[in-house]
Design an enzyme around this catalytic site. Structure first.
Site, PDB file in Angstrom:
ATOM      1  N   GLU A  79     -25.273 -45.074 -31.594  1.00  0.00           N
ATOM      2  CA  GLU A  79     -25.457 -45.157 -33.050  1.00  0.00           C
ATOM      3  C   GLU A  79     -26.198 -46.462 -33.320  1.00  0.00           C
ATOM      4  O   GLU A  79     -25.657 -47.546 -33.117  1.00  0.00           O
ATOM      5  CB  GLU A  79     -24.095 -45.099 -33.728  1.00  0.00           C
ATOM      6  CG  GLU A  79     -24.121 -44.364 -35.049  1.00  0.00           C
ATOM      7  CD  GLU A  79     -24.852 -45.152 -36.124  1.00  0.00           C
ATOM      8  OE1 GLU A  79     -25.688 -44.549 -36.841  1.00  0.00           O
ATOM      9  OE2 GLU A  79     -24.609 -46.356 -36.233  1.00  0.00           O
ATOM     10  N   CYS A 126     -33.184 -42.326 -27.690  1.00  0.00           N
ATOM     11  CA  CYS A 126     -32.538 -41.881 -28.929  1.00  0.00           C
ATOM     12  C   CYS A 126     -32.204 -43.077 -29.839  1.00  0.00           C
ATOM     13  O   CYS A 126     -33.105 -43.666 -30.398  1.00  0.00           O
ATOM     14  CB  CYS A 126     -31.345 -40.990 -28.629  1.00  0.00           C
ATOM     15  SG  CYS A 126     -30.965 -39.923 -30.022  1.00  0.00           S
ATOM     16  N   GLU A 162     -30.846 -39.277 -19.466  1.00  0.00           N
ATOM     17  CA  GLU A 162     -29.701 -39.696 -18.633  1.00  0.00           C
ATOM     18  C   GLU A 162     -28.627 -38.603 -18.561  1.00  0.00           C
ATOM     19  O   GLU A 162     -27.692 -38.716 -17.774  1.00  0.00           O
ATOM     20  CB  GLU A 162     -29.112 -41.010 -19.177  1.00  0.00           C
ATOM     21  CG  GLU A 162     -28.324 -40.908 -20.470  1.00  0.00           C
ATOM     22  CD  GLU A 162     -29.199 -40.784 -21.723  1.00  0.00           C
ATOM     23  OE1 GLU A 162     -30.419 -40.582 -21.589  1.00  0.00           O
ATOM     24  OE2 GLU A 162     -28.643 -40.855 -22.833  1.00  0.00           O
ATOM     25  N   HIS A 190     -32.318 -37.395 -24.338  1.00  0.00           N
ATOM     26  CA  HIS A 190     -31.407 -38.126 -23.432  1.00  0.00           C
ATOM     27  C   HIS A 190     -31.666 -37.768 -21.970  1.00  0.00           C
ATOM     28  O   HIS A 190     -30.917 -36.956 -21.398  1.00  0.00           O
ATOM     29  CB  HIS A 190     -29.957 -37.784 -23.780  1.00  0.00           C
ATOM     30  CG  HIS A 190     -29.483 -38.372 -25.062  1.00  0.00           C
ATOM     31  ND1 HIS A 190     -28.847 -39.589 -25.140  1.00  0.00           N
ATOM     32  CD2 HIS A 190     -29.573 -37.913 -26.327  1.00  0.00           C
ATOM     33  CE1 HIS A 190     -28.560 -39.859 -26.389  1.00  0.00           C
ATOM     34  NE2 HIS A 190     -28.981 -38.853 -27.142  1.00  0.00           N
ATOM     35  N   ILE A 208     -29.616 -35.081 -29.400  1.00  0.00           N
ATOM     36  CA  ILE A 208     -28.343 -35.228 -30.119  1.00  0.00           C
ATOM     37  C   ILE A 208     -28.589 -36.060 -31.373  1.00  0.00           C
ATOM     38  O   ILE A 208     -28.843 -37.260 -31.281  1.00  0.00           O
ATOM     39  CB  ILE A 208     -27.267 -35.902 -29.236  1.00  0.00           C
ATOM     40  CG1 ILE A 208     -27.068 -35.133 -27.922  1.00  0.00           C
ATOM     41  CG2 ILE A 208     -25.949 -36.016 -29.999  1.00  0.00           C
ATOM     42  CD1 ILE A 208     -26.247 -35.881 -26.874  1.00  0.00           C
ATOM     43  N   ARG A 209     -28.499 -35.422 -32.526  1.00  0.00           N
ATOM     44  CA  ARG A 209     -28.800 -36.107 -33.805  1.00  0.00           C
ATOM     45  C   ARG A 209     -30.014 -37.028 -33.610  1.00  0.00           C
ATOM     46  O   ARG A 209     -29.993 -38.227 -33.918  1.00  0.00           O
ATOM     47  CB  ARG A 209     -27.579 -36.877 -34.328  1.00  0.00           C
ATOM     48  CG  ARG A 209     -26.478 -35.922 -34.773  1.00  0.00           C
ATOM     49  CD  ARG A 209     -25.275 -36.589 -35.377  1.00  0.00           C
ATOM     50  NE  ARG A 209     -25.582 -37.420 -36.544  1.00  0.00           N
ATOM     51  CZ  ARG A 209     -25.860 -36.956 -37.749  1.00  0.00           C
ATOM     52  NH1 ARG A 209     -25.928 -35.658 -37.972  1.00  0.00           N
ATOM     53  NH2 ARG A 209     -26.091 -37.778 -38.739  1.00  0.00           N
TER      54      ARG A 209
HETATM   55  N1  GLN Z   1     -28.383 -40.538 -34.908  1.00  0.00           N
HETATM   56  C1  GLN Z   1     -28.271 -41.735 -34.131  1.00  0.00           C
HETATM   57  C2  GLN Z   1     -28.856 -42.944 -34.863  1.00  0.00           C
HETATM   58  O1  GLN Z   1     -29.434 -42.802 -35.896  1.00  0.00           O
HETATM   59  C3  GLN Z   1     -28.935 -41.577 -32.778  1.00  0.00           C
HETATM   60  C4  GLN Z   1     -28.254 -40.490 -31.979  1.00  0.00           C
HETATM   61  C5  GLN Z   1     -28.278 -40.657 -30.498  1.00  0.00           C
HETATM   62  O2  GLN Z   1     -28.539 -41.736 -29.943  1.00  0.00           O
HETATM   63  N2  GLN Z   1     -27.977 -39.589 -29.816  1.00  0.00           N
HETATM   64  O3  GLN Z   1     -28.738 -44.043 -34.415  1.00  0.00           O
END
Ligand code: GLN
Length: 192
Positions: free
Chosen positions: A48, A78, A177, A175, A139-140
């Site tokens: 995050e 990400c 990894e 990702h 992922i998001r």
């Molecule tokens: N949504 C997250 C962000 O804004 C990133 C998501 C992730 O690293 N899988 O930081």
């Protein structure tokens, strides 16, 4: 053996450590400034980005990583890619600005915000690593909206760049990894 730092304040740093070991490098789990001294490159993991930013400030690592990136390669995945970009939107937030790129957070929307896709990496990527398609876990994930200056897009998904090299740095909005494919980490190791 190359020593590669993995920023380990928050997020999936352990998965990057394992991926580095699979690719033949020694991971160093970076939690303070002193650890930046003995490493050849640094990975900013997923997680995050807002939380990571706060912890970077708290640990006094923010400026230290900007400085590190002036001389050595940094690879963001990400949330790490969000930290790498010069311009961050949705919502706007400050960043390390190591790559001249504009990125929009959580850009795939809420309903289907995570997925596994099969990418066809650019021929250059396949030439520099090994041929074949690539599984990519989103992922998001953010979407890169602008790539400025000299940069090489090494993979796209739905027409948007998802793996970009700019000078000594690298970013992925997915990702690498989390899959068994070692090619993205191997490419980063080549840059060290
Ligand atoms: N949504 C997250 C962000 O804004 C990133 C998501 C992730 O690293 N899988 O930081």
């Amino acid at each position: 053996m190359k020593k590669v730092g993995v920023l380990s304040l928050q997020g999936d740093f352990a998965a990057h450590g394992a991926a580095l070991e699979r690719a033949g490098a020694e991971p160093v789990y970076v939690r303070d400034r002193e650890q930046l001294e003995g490493i050849d490159g640094l990975i900013l993991p997923g997680g995050e980005s807002t939380t990571m930013l706060k912890l970077l400030r708290y640990e006094g690592l923010y400026e230290a990583i900007v400085e590190f990136g002036r001389a050595k390669p940094v690879f963001g995945t990400c949330a790490g890619a969000i930290l790498m970009a010069k311009e961050v939107t949705h919502p706007a937030q400050e960043s390390l600005g190591l790559m001249d790129i504009a990125i929009e957070r959580n850009a795939y929307g809420r309903q289907i915000d995570s997925r596994v896709a099969t990418l066809e990496p650019a021929p250059e990527f396949q030439l520099r690593t090994a041929p074949g398609t690539m599984e990519a876990v989103f992922i998001r994930a953010p979407i890169v909206r602008h790539v400025n200056g000299g940069a090489t897009v090494l993979a796209e998904y739905q027409g948007d760049p998802v793996l970009i090299e700019q000078g000594r740095h690298l970013m992925a909005t997915f990702h690498p990894e989390l899959t068994a494919d070692p090619r993205v980490h191997a490419l980063f190791l080549e840059k060290l």
